[in-house]
Write a protein that holds these residues in place. Structure first.
Motif, PDB file in Angstrom:
ATOM      1  N   LYS A  99       0.814  -1.231   0.000  1.00 46.20           N
ATOM      2  CA  LYS A  99       0.000   0.000   0.000  1.00 46.20           C
ATOM      3  C   LYS A  99       0.847   1.280   0.000  1.00 46.20           C
ATOM      4  O   LYS A  99       0.297   2.387   0.031  1.00 46.20           O
ATOM      5  N   SER A 100       2.165   1.123  -0.070  1.00 46.00           N
ATOM      6  CA  SER A 100       3.049   2.299  -0.029  1.00 46.00           C
ATOM      7  C   SER A 100       2.642   3.338  -1.079  1.00 46.00           C
ATOM      8  O   SER A 100       2.348   2.989  -2.224  1.00 46.00           O
ATOM      9  N   PRO A 101       2.634   4.628  -0.718  1.00 45.48           N
ATOM     10  CA  PRO A 101       2.271   5.665  -1.697  1.00 45.48           C
ATOM     11  C   PRO A 101       3.181   5.645  -2.931  1.00 45.48           C
ATOM     12  O   PRO A 101       2.767   6.054  -4.009  1.00 45.48           O
ATOM     13  N   THR A 103       4.173   2.989  -4.481  1.00 43.81           N
ATOM     14  CA  THR A 103       3.841   1.840  -5.337  1.00 43.81           C
ATOM     15  C   THR A 103       2.692   2.189  -6.277  1.00 43.81           C
ATOM     16  O   THR A 103       1.660   2.695  -5.841  1.00 43.81           O
ATOM     17  N   ASP A 104       2.871   1.907  -7.578  1.00 39.17           N
ATOM     18  CA  ASP A 104       1.777   2.104  -8.538  1.00 39.17           C
ATOM     19  C   ASP A 104       1.048   0.798  -8.798  1.00 39.17           C
ATOM     20  O   ASP A 104      -0.174   0.747  -8.831  1.00 39.17           O
ATOM     21  N   THR A 105       1.842  -0.274  -9.017  1.00 37.77           N
ATOM     22  CA  THR A 105       1.271  -1.543  -9.452  1.00 37.77           C
ATOM     23  C   THR A 105       1.756  -2.656  -8.533  1.00 37.77           C
ATOM     24  O   THR A 105       2.956  -2.717  -8.223  1.00 37.77           O
ATOM     25  N   VAL A 106       0.824  -3.515  -8.127  1.00 38.04           N
ATOM     26  CA  VAL A 106       1.190  -4.649  -7.265  1.00 38.04           C
ATOM     27  C   VAL A 106       0.919  -5.953  -8.006  1.00 38.04           C
ATOM     28  O   VAL A 106      -0.204  -6.195  -8.446  1.00 38.04           O
ATOM     29  N   MET A 107       1.954  -6.767  -8.172  1.00 40.27           N
ATOM     30  CA  MET A 107       1.777  -8.123  -8.680  1.00 40.27           C
ATOM     31  C   MET A 107       1.536  -9.020  -7.469  1.00 40.27           C
ATOM     32  O   MET A 107       2.425  -9.205  -6.633  1.00 40.27           O
ATOM     33  N   ALA A 108       0.306  -9.548  -7.352  1.00 39.44           N
ATOM     34  CA  ALA A 108      -0.054 -10.394  -6.211  1.00 39.44           C
ATOM     35  C   ALA A 108       0.250 -11.835  -6.577  1.00 39.44           C
ATOM     36  O   ALA A 108      -0.578 -12.524  -7.170  1.00 39.44           O
ATOM     37  N   ALA A 122      -3.374  -3.713  -1.046  1.00 39.51           N
ATOM     38  CA  ALA A 122      -3.138  -3.056  -2.342  1.00 39.51           C
ATOM     39  C   ALA A 122      -4.463  -2.597  -2.947  1.00 39.51           C
ATOM     40  O   ALA A 122      -4.579  -1.491  -3.489  1.00 39.51           O
ATOM     41  N   VAL A 123      -5.468  -3.457  -2.836  1.00 34.73           N
ATOM     42  CA  VAL A 123      -6.799  -3.111  -3.358  1.00 34.73           C
ATOM     43  C   VAL A 123      -7.352  -1.898  -2.612  1.00 34.73           C
ATOM     44  O   VAL A 123      -7.808  -0.920  -3.223  1.00 34.73           O
ATOM     45  N   GLU A 124      -7.293  -1.942  -1.291  1.00 35.33           N
ATOM     46  CA  GLU A 124      -7.859  -0.846  -0.490  1.00 35.33           C
ATOM     47  C   GLU A 124      -7.137   0.475  -0.736  1.00 35.33           C
ATOM     48  O   GLU A 124      -7.726   1.547  -0.609  1.00 35.33           O
ATOM     49  N   ALA A 125      -5.862   0.372  -1.107  1.00 32.20           N
ATOM     50  CA  ALA A 125      -5.100   1.599  -1.396  1.00 32.20           C
ATOM     51  C   ALA A 125      -5.316   2.066  -2.834  1.00 32.20           C
ATOM     52  O   ALA A 125      -4.694   3.039  -3.274  1.00 32.20           O
ATOM     53  N   GLY A 126      -6.186   1.358  -3.574  1.00 29.43           N
ATOM     54  CA  GLY A 126      -6.549   1.801  -4.923  1.00 29.43           C
ATOM     55  C   GLY A 126      -5.469   1.590  -5.965  1.00 29.43           C
ATOM     56  O   GLY A 126      -5.425   2.280  -6.987  1.00 29.43           O
ATOM     57  N   LYS A 127      -4.599   0.598  -5.743  1.00 28.15           N
ATOM     58  CA  LYS A 127      -3.504   0.340  -6.688  1.00 28.15           C
ATOM     59  C   LYS A 127      -4.021  -0.358  -7.947  1.00 28.15           C
ATOM     60  O   LYS A 127      -5.133  -0.883  -7.980  1.00 28.15           O
ATOM     61  N   ILE A 143     -16.207  -9.740  -0.091  1.00 27.42           N
ATOM     62  CA  ILE A 143     -15.505  -8.726   0.721  1.00 27.42           C
ATOM     63  C   ILE A 143     -14.388  -8.096  -0.114  1.00 27.42           C
ATOM     64  O   ILE A 143     -14.207  -6.870  -0.135  1.00 27.42           O
ATOM     65  N   PHE A 144     -13.664  -8.934  -0.834  1.00 29.84           N
ATOM     66  CA  PHE A 144     -12.578  -8.481  -1.709  1.00 29.84           C
ATOM     67  C   PHE A 144     -13.148  -7.596  -2.824  1.00 29.84           C
ATOM     68  O   PHE A 144     -12.637  -6.502  -3.093  1.00 29.84           O
ATOM     69  N   ILE A 145     -14.231  -8.053  -3.436  1.00 28.07           N
ATOM     70  CA  ILE A 145     -14.817  -7.314  -4.581  1.00 28.07           C
ATOM     71  C   ILE A 145     -15.389  -5.970  -4.116  1.00 28.07           C
ATOM     72  O   ILE A 145     -15.252  -4.956  -4.809  1.00 28.07           O
ATOM     73  N   GLU A 146     -16.007  -5.954  -2.939  1.00 31.75           N
ATOM     74  CA  GLU A 146     -16.520  -4.677  -2.401  1.00 31.75           C
ATOM     75  C   GLU A 146     -15.371  -3.698  -2.192  1.00 31.75           C
ATOM     76  O   GLU A 146     -15.504  -2.499  -2.435  1.00 31.75           O
ATOM     77  N   ALA A 147     -14.220  -4.209  -1.729  1.00 33.62           N
ATOM     78  CA  ALA A 147     -13.053  -3.340  -1.521  1.00 33.62           C
ATOM     79  C   ALA A 147     -12.567  -2.760  -2.847  1.00 33.62           C
ATOM     80  O   ALA A 147     -12.159  -1.594  -2.913  1.00 33.62           O
TER      81      ALA A 147
END
Ligand code: NDP
Ligand code: MG
Length: 422
Positions: A99-101, A103-108, A122-127, A143-147
């Motif tokens: 979630k670091s500011p 970071t643009d893209t997260v490969m999960a 990462a999702v909650e931080a809008g990445k 829950i994940f999809i709502e986030a």
């Protein structure tokens, strides 16, 4: 838009960089030093490989799961004169890099439910989130999809089938992401293809004594050991069925599984007018990774183009659910709700690990999964805390089933179950 969009997604956090997907991601990144910057990497215990990745990609931050491995890595880096890389450990540190500011893209690309919290962060931080870690979505579903909806994160599928389906959807539907309305856009069905794994031609009796090495020798794809076993049981297709439901906002009735042993077609979308659009290519994860990394651009992935004159026949078969009971169990779990899916995922992780460690037989994976789902199907799962709590309790129960298989006394552990007799 194009150059700007690539620029905006250039700072990468790769969760699970030492795994099969993580390494393929770095293979693609290596081809495009002008487009991507590796900001952070993570591993469980692969100190040597993470060290090599640090030397090559010079990230700002790396995370190991335990302090012991983080200390080992730090020591190696110090000896090599690399003193500017920040080395930390633990789940909170994974969440922080995700979630670091910066970071643009997260490969999960962590394997299993261990990837849930950093992926969700990462999702909650809008990445921009490139989702390989299907277990994170299976175990938390709505829950994940709502986030995703709440934060406006861009969720792009890495799983080859889901990436293929995504590519076969109209552009306006791609942009609607997890809220898309397939029927309103002329789509009847998703055709989810699967190879049938390494044991497709074995009969049920032959399956009892297959070894972990045989299960991990997938005919078409080179993958980590857990997903390789899931492919052999076809639990992987079951997890993908649940993943498709959430990613494409589609009812289970509108997802059809098609066996396609050659894995040349990676999945298809069937439209109302009779058209079927398929995505094809050589079975190499660098294609979906490059697609998602650069989306909406197209970049080189290093994958050879398909040679149609040397492609084996395109074969298709219906699934024999008697042969793949784990797949049937997963489809039922998808219809039965979140507790069934969370329980199935946790039990399967325990069972596959036990099989890989030689503690149980291949066919006992299903018995553990089925017994665990039956026990926990009626639980309530309304929050991430509920998911984590249920996941832990299912693991404890599944561990006890493994232990009883080892002692060959499973009937005593759960005397009221008819289904767990060996
Ligand atoms: P691998 O086992 O090859 O790699 C897993 C990665 O996660 C490694 O970096 C590993 O570190 C790290 N890891 C393992 N356990 C933990 C933990 N408890 N906490 C944090 N990190 C951990 O798996 P794959 O790359 O094959 O798969 C990754 C994900 O992608 C899975 O969810 C899989 O289903 C999905 N996927 C994979 C595909 C493939 O082709 N491989 C295709 C489609 C989806 P270490 O190396 O130190 O163990
Ligand atoms: Mg897949």
């Amino acid at each position: 838009m194009s150059i700007e969009s690539l620029y905006k997604s250039r700072n990468l956090c790769i969760l699970g960089s030492t795994g099969s997907i993580g390494k393929s991601t770095l293979d693609v990144v290596r081809l495009h030093p002008d487009k991507f910057n590796v900001l952070s990497l993570s591993a469980n215990s692969s100190v040597d490989l993470l060290f090599e990745q640090c030397i090559e990609f010079n990230p700002e931050h790396v995370v190991m799961v335990t302090k012991c491995h983080a200390d080992q890595l730090l020591e190696r880096l110090k000896q090599a004169g690399e003193v500017n890389i920040n080395v930390t450990h633990g789940v909170k540190a994974l969440v922080d890099i995700a979630k670091s500011p910066s970071t643009d893209t997260v490969m999960a690309a962590i394997v299993g439910a261990s990837g849930l919290l950093p992926t969700l962060a990462a999702v909650e931080a809008g990445k921009k989130v490139l989702l390989a870690n299907k277990e994170a979505l299976v175990t938390s579903g709505a829950i994940f999809i709502e986030a995703v909806k709440k934060s406006g994160a861009q969720l792009l599928p890495i799983d080859s089938e889901h990436n293929a389906i995504f590519q076969c959807l109209p552009m306006n539907v791609q942009q609607q992401s997890v809220s898309c309305q397939l029927a309103e856009n002329g789509i009847n069905k998703i055709l989810l293809t699967g190879s049938g794994g390494p044991f497709r031609t074995l009969n049920n009796d032959e399956l009892i004594n297959v070894t972990p090495e045989q299960a991990c020798a997938h005919p078409n794809w080179s993958m980590g050991r857990k997903i390789s076993v899931d492919s052999a049981t076809m639990m992987n297709k079951g997890l993908e069925f649940i993943e498709a439901k959430w990613l494409f906002n589609i009812e289970p009735e509108d997802i059809q599984i098609v066996l396609h042993p050659q894995s040349t077609i990676h999945s298809m979308v069937q439209y109302k007018d009779g058209s079927v659009i398929a995505q094809m290519g050589n079975p190499d994860m660098r294609t979906p990774i490059a697609h998602a990394l650069a989306f909406p651009e197209r970049i080189e992935s290093g994958v050879e183009p398909l040679d149609f004159f040397n492609v084996a026949a395109f074969e298709f078969e219906a699934v024999d659910f008697e042969k793949y009971p784990n797949l049937k169990l997963a489809i039922e779990a998808c219809k039965n709700g979140q507790a069934a899916c969370t329980a199935l995922n946790a039990a399967n992780e325990v069972a596959v690990d036990a099989f890989l460690n030689g503690l149980i037989k291949f066919t006992e994976i299903f018995k553990i999964n089925e017994t665990s789902v039956k026990k926990f199907v009626s639980e309530r799962v309304n929050s991430i805390d509920d998911v984590i709590d249920l996941d832990a309790r299912v693991r404890e129960f599944s561990d006890s089933l493994v232990a009883s298989f080892i002692e060959n006394v499973i009937d005593k552990v759960k005397p009221d179950s008819e289904d767990v007799k060996r």
